[in-house]
Design a protein around this motif. Structure first.
Motif, PDB file in Angstrom:
ATOM      1  N   VAL A 146      33.080 -20.146  15.776  1.00  0.00           N
ATOM      2  CA  VAL A 146      33.723 -19.433  16.872  1.00  0.00           C
ATOM      3  C   VAL A 146      33.112 -19.884  18.197  1.00  0.00           C
ATOM      4  O   VAL A 146      31.892 -19.996  18.312  1.00  0.00           O
ATOM      5  CB  VAL A 146      33.549 -17.903  16.723  1.00  0.00           C
ATOM      6  CG1 VAL A 146      34.182 -17.172  17.913  1.00  0.00           C
ATOM      7  CG2 VAL A 146      34.165 -17.409  15.416  1.00  0.00           C
ATOM      8  N   VAL A 196      43.277 -15.284  14.106  1.00  0.00           N
ATOM      9  CA  VAL A 196      42.434 -15.212  12.914  1.00  0.00           C
ATOM     10  C   VAL A 196      41.909 -13.795  12.713  1.00  0.00           C
ATOM     11  O   VAL A 196      41.889 -13.280  11.593  1.00  0.00           O
ATOM     12  CB  VAL A 196      41.262 -16.209  13.033  1.00  0.00           C
ATOM     13  CG1 VAL A 196      40.293 -16.054  11.862  1.00  0.00           C
ATOM     14  CG2 VAL A 196      41.790 -17.633  13.135  1.00  0.00           C
ATOM     15  N   ALA A 197      41.468 -13.149  13.777  1.00  0.00           N
ATOM     16  CA  ALA A 197      40.901 -11.810  13.660  1.00  0.00           C
ATOM     17  C   ALA A 197      40.869 -11.150  15.022  1.00  0.00           C
ATOM     18  O   ALA A 197      40.872 -11.829  16.064  1.00  0.00           O
ATOM     19  CB  ALA A 197      39.494 -11.868  13.081  1.00  0.00           C
ATOM     20  N   GLY A 213      48.558 -18.102  15.067  1.00  0.00           N
ATOM     21  CA  GLY A 213      47.222 -18.649  15.261  1.00  0.00           C
ATOM     22  C   GLY A 213      46.107 -17.644  15.320  1.00  0.00           C
ATOM     23  O   GLY A 213      44.930 -18.031  15.393  1.00  0.00           O
ATOM     24  N   ALA A 249      41.129 -16.850  17.520  1.00  0.00           N
ATOM     25  CA  ALA A 249      42.365 -17.552  17.190  1.00  0.00           C
ATOM     26  C   ALA A 249      42.102 -19.044  17.104  1.00  0.00           C
ATOM     27  O   ALA A 249      41.020 -19.533  17.458  1.00  0.00           O
ATOM     28  CB  ALA A 249      43.445 -17.256  18.230  1.00  0.00           C
ATOM     29  N   GLU A 250      43.121 -19.768  16.681  1.00  0.00           N
ATOM     30  CA  GLU A 250      42.983 -21.217  16.492  1.00  0.00           C
ATOM     31  C   GLU A 250      42.951 -21.977  17.812  1.00  0.00           C
ATOM     32  O   GLU A 250      42.543 -23.132  17.847  1.00  0.00           O
ATOM     33  CB  GLU A 250      44.134 -21.739  15.623  1.00  0.00           C
ATOM     34  CG  GLU A 250      44.212 -21.114  14.230  1.00  0.00           C
ATOM     35  CD  GLU A 250      43.045 -21.515  13.329  1.00  0.00           C
ATOM     36  OE1 GLU A 250      42.256 -22.396  13.719  1.00  0.00           O
ATOM     37  OE2 GLU A 250      42.921 -20.934  12.241  1.00  0.00           O
ATOM     38  N   THR A 282      37.253 -22.136  15.991  1.00  0.00           N
ATOM     39  CA  THR A 282      38.185 -21.148  16.514  1.00  0.00           C
ATOM     40  C   THR A 282      37.718 -20.718  17.904  1.00  0.00           C
ATOM     41  O   THR A 282      36.585 -21.003  18.303  1.00  0.00           O
ATOM     42  CB  THR A 282      38.274 -19.903  15.607  1.00  0.00           C
ATOM     43  OG1 THR A 282      36.988 -19.269  15.554  1.00  0.00           O
ATOM     44  CG2 THR A 282      38.718 -20.295  14.200  1.00  0.00           C
ATOM     45  N   ARG A 304      34.167 -18.308  10.064  1.00  0.00           N
ATOM     46  CA  ARG A 304      34.611 -19.518  10.751  1.00  0.00           C
ATOM     47  C   ARG A 304      33.714 -19.812  11.954  1.00  0.00           C
ATOM     48  O   ARG A 304      33.130 -18.894  12.553  1.00  0.00           O
ATOM     49  CB  ARG A 304      36.044 -19.331  11.252  1.00  0.00           C
ATOM     50  CG  ARG A 304      37.121 -19.141  10.167  1.00  0.00           C
ATOM     51  CD  ARG A 304      37.583 -20.471   9.601  1.00  0.00           C
ATOM     52  NE  ARG A 304      38.117 -21.345  10.615  1.00  0.00           N
ATOM     53  CZ  ARG A 304      39.397 -21.321  11.051  1.00  0.00           C
ATOM     54  NH1 ARG A 304      40.262 -20.415  10.567  1.00  0.00           N
ATOM     55  NH2 ARG A 304      39.828 -22.192  11.948  1.00  0.00           N
ATOM     56  N   THR A 327      34.503 -13.476  10.168  1.00  0.00           N
ATOM     57  CA  THR A 327      35.540 -14.449   9.789  1.00  0.00           C
ATOM     58  C   THR A 327      35.023 -15.560   8.893  1.00  0.00           C
ATOM     59  O   THR A 327      35.804 -16.198   8.181  1.00  0.00           O
ATOM     60  CB  THR A 327      36.147 -15.093  11.048  1.00  0.00           C
ATOM     61  OG1 THR A 327      35.140 -15.873  11.717  1.00  0.00           O
ATOM     62  CG2 THR A 327      36.688 -14.040  12.000  1.00  0.00           C
TER      63      THR A 327
END
Length: 903
Positions: free
Chosen positions: A423, A210-211, A208, A257-258, A181, A421, A419
């Motif tokens: 980053v 995410v947080a 898109g 975001a993506e 991300t 994810r 998240t």
């Protein structure tokens, strides 16, 4: 659409509006770099049907049906391109981030070189090298094959040379991460404001996203972005995300975001309600009663010297009796000199990629000079076990002190933990200008007293440094800037008063020279005027007053310290530069408006920062006779990787190609304070030397035991241990020992030595237009035993080049609202090849008893004497004293006009 990239057909369509640079990197061609995304630096240069283009400006769809060649595909099946080979031989790079673009531009030149090289490379920037080695590589002017009498002392190429020139070297962002991300930062539009509310509803609804992180998601823990071994050396005044913003460009919120586009769109949708607070931009005003208060922290817990007066740090001290010293003087000179904000302008911007490992631990891949200190800081701020945080560095694309900060790692770590994810945060070039750090703007008032024979009787300094909105390195800058600048002269009476002061402007931070460039500019300019008034040659005035072996090293106080004179080469540097300036040089321009003059300046620096600097190296023998060398230091153009390999190979009696270097990973054993203050050789190199010597002793002991002969009868060879007329191979020794053969070396950065630098210029000034031409540039460097002459020469040339940019054109400007007004390479005016003279570099012949193989540091110090030397040369030529760089034609012309006006 389809195109052929490095001979490989691809039909992947670009995204709407996508540039060729990002398209190529998305396809895995990481040799294409991002330096600016505005077509100003040339780091992204590729060939389209043989024509060089800046791929950041070239729409990807225009490459349809064309042949695209990147640095990754320049070499052919028969080996490296001739230009790549010459860049290796000439050591035509330092950090290497600009090298792919530089080679691609040069490879497209007509081989007959009809075009002027300076004109041909006007679209390519190198911040590290000073361009001489680049020009030599292109012109096939290669150094002699001198060995210098051993591996240490030879101009060996960097271990990563082939990887750098082919694009295979991996910098921070040159990796592909699954599920990655992207983060973008919403930044403050106000110099001082309280955040009353943040509405993220519309932003969260953007496709898109995410947080979104705000101050409500950030820990309350205060810290400093500056990194030192002792965290208490810096003030705690910063939060990851704060509800008060103190400069234009400060973080307000972070969007994950993506895609970068989705994150940017979400930033635009965030609505922030601000309460505007009074701001102050001038440090003298900030210290006055009633000035707006930048920070309301508690002085005791934050270690801010005086928050009520916006004073981050201050010093006041005296040795001898300065009042008496001035009373005894036959002549007193006093003046105020100002140094401007500078941007580090390393081509690789700040950036971090973070993710969670399979065991849940946090991993950060970042562009940093101090990975171990970043690990400790992230763990502390986020209340993590340091053993559960791993920080790694690829090759780092320049630093110059800017990456002795934690500017991206903390927010990325927070986002990864929030998240789960991976980053990525990569600053744009504009963010690099408005949201990182700069050199401290400093005003220095110097008062000198001297007898008629030139002997100094008193020196007094008043220093006011603009810290900006956060303290960062401001205490250290203040203390260091006053220290060696005063120690250099043997005056018995010295006084210093200094303040680092908060303002609502871009934070100031560590910059090459670490405060000394500002104070040295002031002192060396004042000394030049003193010499002229007394009728004494500037070289002779320094000789009468500079510190000598055996003298006490005293600045504004006489407290004990661990600095020793491990060697002394200042006398040689003065003689070398004086003699070189007296030699024939470039003829002066003709015409009555041109005036010619010479100038010089001196600088001294401690070879290691104070208050702790530690490094551990480990080296392990492999069965094939190779060695794995693990060091904590990172390579960012300082050249330490080359010297580590040279030191280990020299001690172990093997070839440099037999040393495999592993560096910049906190998961490796040991600790390294970091590559700043030119410590990559004098501290980390010493650790490597000690590790190699310890391993050599162990191998010899094991070999002697295996051969059944006395250890004194054995020698270490390239294939094993020889003794008693027989030989035991490394594999046999390892098998007999029953354990891995490895050793560790440690260095603690004490005692410290000193290094000296002298710079001289011969210049011509046009009295009618203010045009300045440098006719000769010569630098004398006391580097101890020079372990790699070509590389060390490049370090000096790079320092001089950066200093010339500071002296002639660079100025990070702040507008009336506190915002940076020139946040781009196009407006900031970095020097290009055409702007710089070739500098003659001359080394003193010294051997430092405190450094590895007699070496001293030389990455940082060449910067310091350049600006005053140029100011002094302009004074000699045109009769005007310039007290504030940059010395542009406009400023020179204005000073000439002012001097011509009647009183």
């Amino acid at each position: 659409m389809s195109m052929r990239i490095n001979g490989v057909e691809t039909d992947a369509p670009p995204r709407p509006g996508q540039c060729l640079r990002t398209f190529l990197r998305d396809a895995g061609w990481f040799g294409v770099k991002k330096g600016c995304d505005t077509g100003d630096c040339g780091a992204c240069t590729v060939h389209v049907d043989g024509t060089p283009v800046h791929s950041c400006l070239y729409p990807a769809f225009r490459a349809a049906g064309r042949n695209v060649t990147t640095i990754d595909g320049l070499a052919d099946v028969d080996g490296l391109h001739p230009l790549q080979q010459r860049f290796i031989a000439a050591q035509g790079f330092q950090c290497g981030f600009c090298t792919p673009g530089m080679i691609m531009t040069a490879a497209a030149l007509d081989q007959s070189r009809q075009a002027d090289l300076a004109d041909a490379l006007k679209g390519n920037i190198c911040r590290c090298s000073g361009y001489r080695a680049i020009a030599d590589a292109i012109d096939d002017i290669l150094p002699p094959d001198s060995t210098g009498g051993g591996i240490c002392g030879a101009p060996l190429p960097a271990p990563a040379s082939a990887a750098v020139v082919t694009g295979a070297a991996r910098f921070t962002m040159d990796v592909a991460v699954d599920g990655l991300t992207h983060m973008k930062i919403l930044r403050a539009p106000h110099a001082h404001a309280r955040i009353r509310a943040i509405d993220t509803q519309a932003a969260l609804a953007a496709p898109g996203v995410v947080a979104i992180l705000t101050h409500a998601d950030a820990p309350a823990r205060l810290f400093s972005t500056a990194r030192h071994q002792m965290a208490t050396d810096d003030v705690d005044d910063t939060r990851i995300l704060d509800d008060v913003v103190r400069f234009v460009g400060q973080r307000v919120a972070a969007v994950v975001a993506e895609s970068e586009a989705a994150a940017e769109e979400a930033c635009r949708r965030i609505v922030v309600a601000y309460e505007i607070l009074p701001a102050v931009f001038d440090p003298e005003e900030a210290m006055r009663p009633g000035a707006p208060r930048v920070h309301d922290k508690d002085a005791a817990t934050s270690r801010i010297a005086d928050p009520s007066r916006n004073i981050v740090a201050m010093l006041s001290g005296e040795v001898g009796d300065s009042a008496r010293g001035f009373a005894e003087a036959d002549l007193i000179h006093e003046g105020t000199y100002r140094s401007q904000r500078l941007q580090h302008a390393h081509l690789e911007t700040h950036g971090t990629i973070g993710w969670l490992e399979a065991d849940g631990s946090l991993a950060l891949r970042t562009s940093s000079q101090v990975p171990f200190l970043v690990r400790d800081a992230v763990a502390d701020v986020l209340a993590l076990d340091p053993a559960r945080v791993r920080v790694t560095c690829g090759r780092v694309g320049g630093g110059f002190g800017a990456k002795q900060e934690m500017l991206t790692e903390d927010i990325v770590a927070l986002a990864v933990l929030k998240t789960g994810r991976p980053v990525k945060l990569e600053f744009t070039r504009a963010e690099q200008f408005i949201a990182t750090t700069c050199r401290h703007p400093v005003a220095v008032t110097v008062k000198l007293g001297a007898r008629r024979d030139g002997t100094l009787t008193a020196i007094a300094l008043r220093v006011v440094a603009n810290a900006g909105a956060y303290g960062n390195h401001s205490p250290g800058i203040l203390f260091h800037g006053c220290n060696e600048a005063l120690i250099l002269y043997r005056c018995p009476n010295k006084r210093a008063e200094g303040f680092s002061v908060y303002t609502n402007t871009l934070p100031s931070g560590a910059f090459r020279g670490y405060g000394l460039s500002q104070t040295i500019f002031a002192i060396e300019s004042a000394l030049d005027d003193l010499a002229r008034t007394l009728g004494i040659d500037p070289f002779d005035l320094r000789r009468r007053n500079v510190i000598r072996p055996g003298d006490a090293m005293v600045s504004w106080s006489d407290h004990p310290h661990d600095v020793e004179m491990g060697s002394y080469g200042l006398d040689q540097c003065l003689n070398l530069v004086e003699a070189a300036l007296a030699e024939d040089a470039t003829p002066a321009p003709g015409g009555p408006d041109w005036a010619v003059g010479t100038g010089m300046a001196v600088a001294m620096i401690d070879t290691i920062p104070p208050r702790g600097h530690y490094s551990t190296s480990r080296i392990t023998l492999a069965p094939d006779g190779g060695y794995a060398l693990e060091v904590g230091t990172v390579e960012f153009g300082n050249g330490t990787s080359t010297v580590h390999v040279q030191i280990a190979a020299d001690v172990l009696g093997t070839g440099p190609d037999r040393i495999r270097l592993i560096q910049g990973d906190t998961a490796r054993p040991g600790h390294d304070t970091g590559a700043f203050g030119s410590t990559g050789i004098v501290v980390a190199g010493l650790a490597t030397e000690r590790a190699a010597r310890a391993l050599k002793e162990r191998i010899l002991a094991c070999g002697a035991a295996h051969l059944g002969v006395p250890e004194t009868a054995c020698r270490l060879g390239p294939h094993g241990v020889e003794g008693g007329g027989t030989q035991a191979s490394f594999a046999q020794i390892m098998a007999a020992s029953g354990a891995a053969l490895s050793a560790t070396g440690h260095a603690d950065g004490s005692p410290r030595s000193v290094a000296f630098n002298v710079h001289g210029f011969r210049v011509a000034v046009n009295r009618g237009t203010g045009e300045l031409r440098i006719l000769k540039s010569v630098h004398g460097a006391d580097a101890g035993a020079v372990l790699n002459p070509l590389q060390c020469r490049g370090q000096v040339e790079g320092g001089v080049a950066q200093a010339l940019g500071a002296a002639m054109s660079e100025h990070l400007r702040i507008g009336p609202d506190g915002a940076v007004v020139n946040p781009s390479f196009r407006a900031y005016l970095l020097p290009r090849l055409a702007d710089l003279p070739r500098t003659q570099v001359l080394f003193a012949d010294t051997f430092d008893r405190l450094g590895p193989f007699g070496a001293k540091s030389m990455s940082e110090s060449p910067f310091n004497p350049v600006t005053p030397a140029l100011a002094n040369a302009i004074r000699d030529a045109a009769g005007i004293r310039l007290t504030e760089p940059p010395f542009s034609p406009d400023s020179i012309h204005a000073a000439l006009e002012a001097a011509a006006q009647p009183d």
